[in-house]
Design a protein around this motif. Structure first.
Motif, PDB file in Angstrom:
ATOM      1  N   LEU A 177       0.834  -1.196   0.000  1.00 45.53           N
ATOM      2  CA  LEU A 177       0.000   0.000   0.000  1.00 45.53           C
ATOM      3  C   LEU A 177       0.870   1.247   0.000  1.00 45.53           C
ATOM      4  CD1 LEU A 177      -2.841   1.245   0.176  1.00 45.53           C
ATOM      5  CD2 LEU A 177      -2.558   1.231   2.654  1.00 45.53           C
ATOM      6  N   HIS A 178       0.556   2.162  -0.883  1.00 44.06           N
ATOM      7  CA  HIS A 178       1.260   3.441  -0.955  1.00 44.06           C
ATOM      8  C   HIS A 178       0.236   4.551  -0.734  1.00 44.06           C
ATOM      9  CE1 HIS A 178       4.901   1.548  -2.472  1.00 44.06           C
ATOM     10  NE2 HIS A 178       4.096   0.805  -3.201  1.00 44.06           N
ATOM     11  N   VAL A 179       0.545   5.439   0.169  1.00 43.28           N
ATOM     12  CA  VAL A 179      -0.343   6.546   0.495  1.00 43.28           C
ATOM     13  C   VAL A 179       0.379   7.845   0.170  1.00 43.28           C
ATOM     14  CG1 VAL A 179      -1.609   7.704   2.347  1.00 43.28           C
ATOM     15  CG2 VAL A 179      -1.414   5.210   2.350  1.00 43.28           C
ATOM     16  N   VAL A 180      -0.281   8.717  -0.568  1.00 45.31           N
ATOM     17  CA  VAL A 180       0.271  10.029  -0.884  1.00 45.31           C
ATOM     18  C   VAL A 180      -0.561  11.053  -0.124  1.00 45.31           C
ATOM     19  CG1 VAL A 180       0.725  11.711  -2.699  1.00 45.31           C
ATOM     20  CG2 VAL A 180       0.999   9.263  -3.170  1.00 45.31           C
ATOM     21  N   LEU A 181       0.084  11.751   0.794  1.00 44.50           N
ATOM     22  CA  LEU A 181      -0.574  12.793   1.565  1.00 44.50           C
ATOM     23  C   LEU A 181      -0.128  14.145   1.021  1.00 44.50           C
ATOM     24  CD1 LEU A 181       0.091  11.323   5.107  1.00 44.50           C
ATOM     25  CD2 LEU A 181      -2.027  11.179   3.799  1.00 44.50           C
ATOM     26  N   CYS A 182      -1.066  14.972   0.676  1.00 40.64           N
ATOM     27  CA  CYS A 182      -0.758  16.303   0.139  1.00 40.64           C
ATOM     28  C   CYS A 182      -1.292  17.339   1.113  1.00 40.64           C
ATOM     29  CB  CYS A 182      -1.393  16.473  -1.237  1.00 40.64           C
ATOM     30  SG  CYS A 182      -0.914  15.218  -2.424  1.00 40.64           S
ATOM     31  N   PHE A 183      -0.422  17.780   2.009  1.00 40.60           N
ATOM     32  CA  PHE A 183      -0.820  18.739   3.040  1.00 40.60           C
ATOM     33  C   PHE A 183      -0.052  20.027   2.849  1.00 40.60           C
ATOM     34  CE2 PHE A 183      -1.954  15.391   6.523  1.00 40.60           C
ATOM     35  CZ  PHE A 183      -3.004  14.960   5.745  1.00 40.60           C
ATOM     36  N   SER A 184      -0.732  21.127   3.068  1.00 40.54           N
ATOM     37  CA  SER A 184      -0.090  22.434   2.993  1.00 40.54           C
ATOM     38  C   SER A 184       0.547  22.762   4.340  1.00 40.54           C
ATOM     39  CB  SER A 184      -1.120  23.509   2.647  1.00 40.54           C
ATOM     40  OG  SER A 184      -0.534  24.787   2.768  1.00 40.54           O
ATOM     41  N   PRO A 185       1.798  23.217   4.335  1.00 45.24           N
ATOM     42  CA  PRO A 185       2.433  23.594   5.599  1.00 45.24           C
ATOM     43  C   PRO A 185       2.046  24.993   6.068  1.00 45.24           C
ATOM     44  CG  PRO A 185       3.987  23.851   3.810  1.00 45.24           C
ATOM     45  CD  PRO A 185       2.719  23.278   3.206  1.00 45.24           C
ATOM     46  N   VAL A 186       1.218  25.679   5.309  1.00 42.55           N
ATOM     47  CA  VAL A 186       0.816  27.043   5.656  1.00 42.55           C
ATOM     48  C   VAL A 186      -0.232  26.988   6.770  1.00 42.55           C
ATOM     49  CG1 VAL A 186      -0.258  29.155   4.795  1.00 42.55           C
ATOM     50  CG2 VAL A 186       1.283  27.849   3.317  1.00 42.55           C
ATOM     51  N   GLY A 187      -0.031  27.793   7.793  1.00 37.38           N
ATOM     52  CA  GLY A 187      -0.975  27.854   8.903  1.00 37.38           C
ATOM     53  C   GLY A 187      -0.647  26.843   9.988  1.00 37.38           C
ATOM     54  N   ASP A 188      -1.518  26.762  10.971  1.00 42.22           N
ATOM     55  CA  ASP A 188      -1.285  25.889  12.119  1.00 42.22           C
ATOM     56  C   ASP A 188      -1.826  24.476  11.953  1.00 42.22           C
ATOM     57  OD1 ASP A 188       0.036  27.841  13.570  1.00 42.22           O
ATOM     58  OD2 ASP A 188      -1.814  28.598  14.484  1.00 42.22           O
ATOM     59  N   ASP A 189      -2.661  24.242  10.953  1.00 39.87           N
ATOM     60  CA  ASP A 189      -3.286  22.924  10.809  1.00 39.87           C
ATOM     61  C   ASP A 189      -2.262  21.801  10.670  1.00 39.87           C
ATOM     62  OD1 ASP A 189      -5.803  23.954  11.014  1.00 39.87           O
ATOM     63  OD2 ASP A 189      -6.201  23.943   8.854  1.00 39.87           O
ATOM     64  N   PHE A 190      -1.251  21.992   9.832  1.00 39.31           N
ATOM     65  CA  PHE A 190      -0.258  20.940   9.608  1.00 39.31           C
ATOM     66  C   PHE A 190       0.502  20.629  10.900  1.00 39.31           C
ATOM     67  CE2 PHE A 190       4.003  19.477   8.315  1.00 39.31           C
ATOM     68  CZ  PHE A 190       3.628  18.308   7.681  1.00 39.31           C
ATOM     69  N   ARG A 191       0.923  21.671  11.603  1.00 35.68           N
ATOM     70  CA  ARG A 191       1.663  21.484  12.850  1.00 35.68           C
ATOM     71  C   ARG A 191       0.799  20.763  13.889  1.00 35.68           C
ATOM     72  NH1 ARG A 191       1.922  23.916  17.608  1.00 35.68           N
ATOM     73  NH2 ARG A 191       0.539  25.586  16.972  1.00 35.68           N
TER      74      ARG A 191
END
Length: 117
Positions: free
Chosen positions: A71-85
């Protein structure tokens, strides 16, 4: 392959499942007993061919190892803002069980160079 973007997160509880999947390959209670039995029965021959005992636990672990391997999972998250942290702190497998590729804007001359080769 599963592609998942941060804009698709409608409920933060989904990240609990993603965290479990990334860290162990297993999402507890994902399968009903009947579905789990069907999976175990379907891989019994592969377990036997691998020279392993065909008990329920061995078959299930064999299945989970196949999931982890394939299984390969590609996560595309923006590092902008506090959500990623915040998500990285609450769901550590999003960071510790992945490879992070940071994509920054390319300079115009680099884009032209790549386009000409």
């Amino acid at each position: 392959m599963v592609v998942f973007t941060d804009s698709q997160i409608t409920d933060e509880r989904f990240l609990v499942y993603m965290n479990d999947l990334l860290s162990s390959g297993n999402i507890p209670d994902l399968y009903s007993t009947e579905d789990k039995d069907a999976l175990i029965n379907s891989i019994a021959n592969k377990v036997k061919a691998a020279g392993l005992p065909q008990d329920r636990a061995t078959c299930w672990n064999f299945f989970l190892n196949q999931v982890r391997k394939n299984l390969h999972v590609v996560l595309c998250f923006s590092p902008v803002g506090d959500d990623f942290r915040t998500r990285a702190l609450r769901f550590p497998a999003l960071v510790s069980c992945t490879v992070i590729d940071w994509f920054q804007p390319w300079p115009v001359d680099a884009l032209f160079s790549v386009g000409q080769t």
